[in-house]
Design a protein around this motif. Structure first.
Motif, PDB file in Angstrom:
ATOM      1  N   HIS A   8       6.173  15.841 -17.293  1.00  0.00           N
ATOM      2  CA  HIS A   8       7.196  14.814 -17.134  1.00  0.00           C
ATOM      3  C   HIS A   8       6.855  13.572 -17.963  1.00  0.00           C
ATOM      4  O   HIS A   8       5.674  13.284 -18.219  1.00  0.00           O
ATOM      5  N   ILE A   9       7.863  12.827 -18.337  1.00  0.00           N
ATOM      6  CA  ILE A   9       7.652  11.544 -19.028  1.00  0.00           C
ATOM      7  C   ILE A   9       7.848  10.409 -18.038  1.00  0.00           C
ATOM      8  O   ILE A   9       8.372  10.588 -16.938  1.00  0.00           O
ATOM      9  N   ASN A  10       7.420   9.218 -18.449  1.00  0.00           N
ATOM     10  CA  ASN A  10       7.529   8.008 -17.627  1.00  0.00           C
ATOM     11  C   ASN A  10       6.848   8.154 -16.268  1.00  0.00           C
ATOM     12  O   ASN A  10       7.323   7.609 -15.268  1.00  0.00           O
ATOM     13  N   GLU A  11       5.743   8.893 -16.243  1.00  0.00           N
ATOM     14  CA  GLU A  11       4.999   9.010 -14.992  1.00  0.00           C
ATOM     15  C   GLU A  11       4.292   7.683 -14.707  1.00  0.00           C
ATOM     16  O   GLU A  11       3.596   7.150 -15.577  1.00  0.00           O
ATOM     17  N   PRO A  12       4.465   7.120 -13.504  1.00  0.00           N
ATOM     18  CA  PRO A  12       3.863   5.807 -13.214  1.00  0.00           C
ATOM     19  C   PRO A  12       2.354   5.899 -13.027  1.00  0.00           C
ATOM     20  O   PRO A  12       1.818   6.951 -12.669  1.00  0.00           O
ATOM     21  N   ALA A  13       1.692   4.772 -13.260  1.00  0.00           N
ATOM     22  CA  ALA A  13       0.251   4.691 -13.022  1.00  0.00           C
ATOM     23  C   ALA A  13      -0.020   4.704 -11.523  1.00  0.00           C
ATOM     24  O   ALA A  13       0.869   4.375 -10.718  1.00  0.00           O
ATOM     25  N   PRO A  14      -1.234   5.083 -11.115  1.00  0.00           N
ATOM     26  CA  PRO A  14      -1.579   5.049  -9.683  1.00  0.00           C
ATOM     27  C   PRO A  14      -1.353   3.656  -9.095  1.00  0.00           C
ATOM     28  O   PRO A  14      -1.571   2.641  -9.755  1.00  0.00           O
ATOM     29  N   ILE A  15      -0.913   3.612  -7.857  1.00  0.00           N
ATOM     30  CA  ILE A  15      -0.556   2.345  -7.220  1.00  0.00           C
ATOM     31  C   ILE A  15      -1.752   1.782  -6.463  1.00  0.00           C
ATOM     32  O   ILE A  15      -2.411   2.489  -5.699  1.00  0.00           O
ATOM     33  N   ASP A  16      -2.011   0.491  -6.686  1.00  0.00           N
ATOM     34  CA  ASP A  16      -3.076  -0.192  -5.947  1.00  0.00           C
ATOM     35  C   ASP A  16      -2.489  -0.752  -4.657  1.00  0.00           C
ATOM     36  O   ASP A  16      -1.695  -1.692  -4.678  1.00  0.00           O
ATOM     37  N   THR A  17      -2.851  -0.157  -3.537  1.00  0.00           N
ATOM     38  CA  THR A  17      -2.367  -0.650  -2.241  1.00  0.00           C
ATOM     39  C   THR A  17      -3.465  -1.376  -1.467  1.00  0.00           C
ATOM     40  O   THR A  17      -3.324  -1.638  -0.280  1.00  0.00           O
ATOM     41  N   GLU A  18      -4.542  -1.705  -2.169  1.00  0.00           N
ATOM     42  CA  GLU A  18      -5.678  -2.343  -1.505  1.00  0.00           C
ATOM     43  C   GLU A  18      -5.452  -3.844  -1.301  1.00  0.00           C
ATOM     44  O   GLU A  18      -5.946  -4.434  -0.350  1.00  0.00           O
ATOM     45  N   HIS A  19      -4.740  -4.464  -2.228  1.00  0.00           N
ATOM     46  CA  HIS A  19      -4.623  -5.925  -2.203  1.00  0.00           C
ATOM     47  C   HIS A  19      -3.159  -6.351  -2.067  1.00  0.00           C
ATOM     48  O   HIS A  19      -2.623  -7.069  -2.907  1.00  0.00           O
ATOM     49  N   LEU A  20      -2.535  -5.901  -1.001  1.00  0.00           N
ATOM     50  CA  LEU A  20      -1.134  -6.232  -0.763  1.00  0.00           C
ATOM     51  C   LEU A  20      -1.008  -7.307   0.304  1.00  0.00           C
ATOM     52  O   LEU A  20      -1.868  -7.453   1.178  1.00  0.00           O
ATOM     53  N   ALA A  21       0.073  -8.066   0.231  1.00  0.00           N
ATOM     54  CA  ALA A  21       0.334  -9.089   1.243  1.00  0.00           C
ATOM     55  C   ALA A  21       0.591  -8.433   2.591  1.00  0.00           C
ATOM     56  O   ALA A  21       1.075  -7.293   2.650  1.00  0.00           O
ATOM     57  N   PRO A  22       0.274  -9.116   3.700  1.00  0.00           N
ATOM     58  CA  PRO A  22       0.575  -8.552   5.021  1.00  0.00           C
ATOM     59  C   PRO A  22       2.065  -8.216   5.144  1.00  0.00           C
ATOM     60  O   PRO A  22       2.920  -8.949   4.642  1.00  0.00           O
ATOM     61  N   ALA A  23       2.367  -7.124   5.810  1.00  0.00           N
ATOM     62  CA  ALA A  23       3.752  -6.658   5.906  1.00  0.00           C
ATOM     63  C   ALA A  23       4.668  -7.706   6.524  1.00  0.00           C
ATOM     64  O   ALA A  23       5.806  -7.891   6.074  1.00  0.00           O
ATOM     65  N   ILE A  24       4.200  -8.419   7.541  1.00  0.00           N
ATOM     66  CA  ILE A  24       5.045  -9.410   8.223  1.00  0.00           C
ATOM     67  C   ILE A  24       5.473 -10.517   7.268  1.00  0.00           C
ATOM     68  O   ILE A  24       6.605 -11.006   7.315  1.00  0.00           O
ATOM     69  N   ILE A  25       4.566 -10.899   6.342  1.00  0.00           N
ATOM     70  CA  ILE A  25       4.896 -11.922   5.354  1.00  0.00           C
ATOM     71  C   ILE A  25       5.880 -11.353   4.326  1.00  0.00           C
ATOM     72  O   ILE A  25       6.826 -12.024   3.916  1.00  0.00           O
ATOM     73  N   ALA A  26       5.654 -10.107   3.911  1.00  0.00           N
ATOM     74  CA  ALA A  26       6.515  -9.496   2.898  1.00  0.00           C
ATOM     75  C   ALA A  26       7.950  -9.308   3.390  1.00  0.00           C
ATOM     76  O   ALA A  26       8.902  -9.487   2.638  1.00  0.00           O
ATOM     77  N   PHE A  27       8.101  -8.947   4.669  1.00  0.00           N
ATOM     78  CA  PHE A  27       9.437  -8.737   5.231  1.00  0.00           C
ATOM     79  C   PHE A  27      10.163 -10.046   5.528  1.00  0.00           C
ATOM     80  O   PHE A  27      11.396 -10.066   5.631  1.00  0.00           O
ATOM     81  N   LEU A  28       9.426 -11.128   5.682  1.00  0.00           N
ATOM     82  CA  LEU A  28      10.023 -12.395   6.115  1.00  0.00           C
ATOM     83  C   LEU A  28      11.176 -12.867   5.233  1.00  0.00           C
ATOM     84  O   LEU A  28      12.223 -13.283   5.754  1.00  0.00           O
ATOM     85  N   PRO A  29      11.052 -12.842   3.883  1.00  0.00           N
ATOM     86  CA  PRO A  29      12.187 -13.294   3.055  1.00  0.00           C
ATOM     87  C   PRO A  29      13.458 -12.483   3.285  1.00  0.00           C
ATOM     88  O   PRO A  29      14.565 -13.048   3.261  1.00  0.00           O
ATOM     89  N   LEU A  30      13.321 -11.169   3.492  1.00  0.00           N
ATOM     90  CA  LEU A  30      14.504 -10.345   3.745  1.00  0.00           C
ATOM     91  C   LEU A  30      15.165 -10.741   5.058  1.00  0.00           C
ATOM     92  O   LEU A  30      16.398 -10.810   5.156  1.00  0.00           O
TER      93      LEU A  30
END
Length: 469
Positions: A216-238
């Motif tokens: 396949h083409i345009n295969e994405p790079a592995p995702i870094d999920t180690e340094h993500l913002a807390p979910a409660i903060i991320a959902f707050l703007p929505l």
């Protein structure tokens, strides 16, 4: 002959859109070409007095929504909140339920006010990783993302801040929470049937021994999920976008919004001027409510994600503004095109033909979804239909004692039906991002399109059977 001229203009616009040419350039050419064959002397006046007048009027009303929506989506992306949201939803649903997880991810982001294009970029890397781990064919990713981002949260669920749910409010003087029960039932219908279809497709592939595939083409790079913002903060703007939108606009039949309480039916702008400018509030309160919600959402992201956002804010917002300008001008040009076509003698033939459909809701649904399909744009097709025929829809609806809220919801849902034909810009972007072709993946996008169109008539049936709004 006049009918053939109007029809030829519509077909020409569909053809150039399918071929990838700019609608901003070719919409006036198509419209004025039709005028040229009808009355050559009217071409300059039709351009200045009709096409440009309609186009600028659309931009005046809706460009701020396009702009704020694009900036909100961009700051959500730059802050890393979109990755946190995706990761959190997948964590709750489970990686083994890849299709359900991606549909919910796209739905939450879209309903939260993130633009459809940003959602595609945010969801694809996670979808590729999960589909690869579950050995699900990659060709099913576009259909899965389309179900989550291009369907029920775009125009069916009440209070969606997407433009497809806002445009009808200015014509029917409703809020973007119009017909909440019908909209919710329609959303459930789309979600259940859509997930059932995707699961059937997955089982078909499994039975045939087909996996994720290779090369396949345009295969994405592995995702870094180690340094993500807390979910409660991320959902707050929505959450902030939804709550502020609700408070400002009100809830139909339950409580009055702050905009109505503060301004009433009209507001006279005086300032230091020697005359007043009346501003009727009903046609624009839904727009103000969404704009207020998006502004509050942007500020929330900036406050809680300042470190990440500030690093690329200048370049990121330039890209957002460019995207908003392109999207708004595309739709505004289609709106100007619709205004010109509606003034031609040939359109009277189309109008009279559509009038033969006696049921006002079925008439509205067929008209809007047909024009959305022709233009390849939900907002563009709906704008053309409502600019030309909204007064007729209202008159027919009033005669049949149909609330304007129902007219709003049917128009909104119908716009997102056949709009996703092969020449649709969002479809082309989705396939380009995922590295797939129409031949590989459009079949599933089209299936979602058919389900979405069917849902409009399901909602109409529910209304007539139960009277629910």
């Amino acid at each position: 002959m006049s009918f053939l001229i109007a029809l030829a203009a519509l077909v020409f616009l569909m053809f150039v859109a399918y071929r990838g040419y700019s609608v901003i350039l070719f919409a006036p050419i198509a419209a004025l070409g039709a005028v040229l064959f009808t009355d050559p002397s009217a071409v300059p006046a039709a351009f200045t007095g009709l096409f440009m007048d309609k186009m600028v009027g659309f931009a005046k009303l809706y460009f701020p929504v396009f702009l704020l929506g694009a900036v909100f989506g961009k700051v959500i992306e730059m802050s890393g909140f979109s990755k946190s949201i995706v990761s959190a939803i997948i964590g709750v649903v489970g990686r083994e339920r890849a299709m359900l997880a991606i549909v919910l991810v796209c739905g939450v982001l879209t309903y939260g006010g993130v633009s459809l294009f940003v959602v595609v970029f945010a969801a694809y890397p996670f979808a590729a990783e999960m589909f690869r781990a579950g050995n699900i064919p990659k060709r099913l990713i576009p259909g899965t993302i389309a179900l989550g981002a291009f369907s029920f949260t775009m125009d069916s669920l009440p209070f969606s801040p997407q433009i497809q749910n806002i445009i009808p409010a200015t014509y029917f003087q409703t809020t973007n929470g119009a017909a909440p029960l019908l909209g919710t039932l329609g959303s459930i219908f789309i979600l259940v049937l859509g997930l059932t279809y995707l699961e059937w497709r997955r089982r078909q592939a499994l039975k045939a021994g087909e996996g994720y595939g290779e090369g396949h083409i345009n295969e994405p790079a592995p995702i870094d999920t180690e340094h993500l913002a807390p979910a409660i903060i991320a959902f707050l703007p929505l959450i902030v976008v939804f709550v502020v939108n609700l408070i400002l606009g009100g809830f139909p039949g339950l409580f009055t919004g702050l905009i109505d309480l503060a301004y009433g039916a009209s507001y006279d702008l005086k300032l230091a001027m020697d005359h007043t400018i009346p501003n009727p509030i009903a046609p624009i309160k839904a727009i103000w409510a969404v704009e207020g919600g998006l502004i509050a959402g942007i500020l929330t992201v900036v406050v809680f994600g300042f470190r990440n956002v500030s690093q690329n804010f200048a370049e990121g917002t330039k890209a957002a503004v460019a995207g908003a300008l392109l999207a708004a001008m595309n739709t505004a040009s289609e709106y100007g095109f619709g205004g010109v076509i509606a003034a031609l003698p040939g359109f009277l033939v189309i109008k009279d033909t559509l009038a033969q459909i006696p049921n006002p809701l079925v008439n509205e649904a067929i008209t809007v979804t047909s024009l959305a399909g022709i233009t390849g744009s939900a907002s563009g097709g709906m704008s053309i239909a409502l600019a030309a025929l909204s007064k007729d829809f209202i008159a027919m609806g009033d005669a049949a004692h149909i609330p304007h809220e129902v007219l709003h919801r049917v128009a909104s849902m119908a716009s997102g039906g056949m709009d996703t034909l092969p020449h649709n810009g969002a479809v082309i972007t989705l396939l380009a991002v995922t590295g797939l072709t129409h031949r590989q993946s459009y079949k599933d996008i089209f299936a979602v399109t058919c389900l979405k169109t069917l849902a409009v008539f399901f909602v109409i049936g529910v209304y007539y059977l139960t009277g629910l709004v």
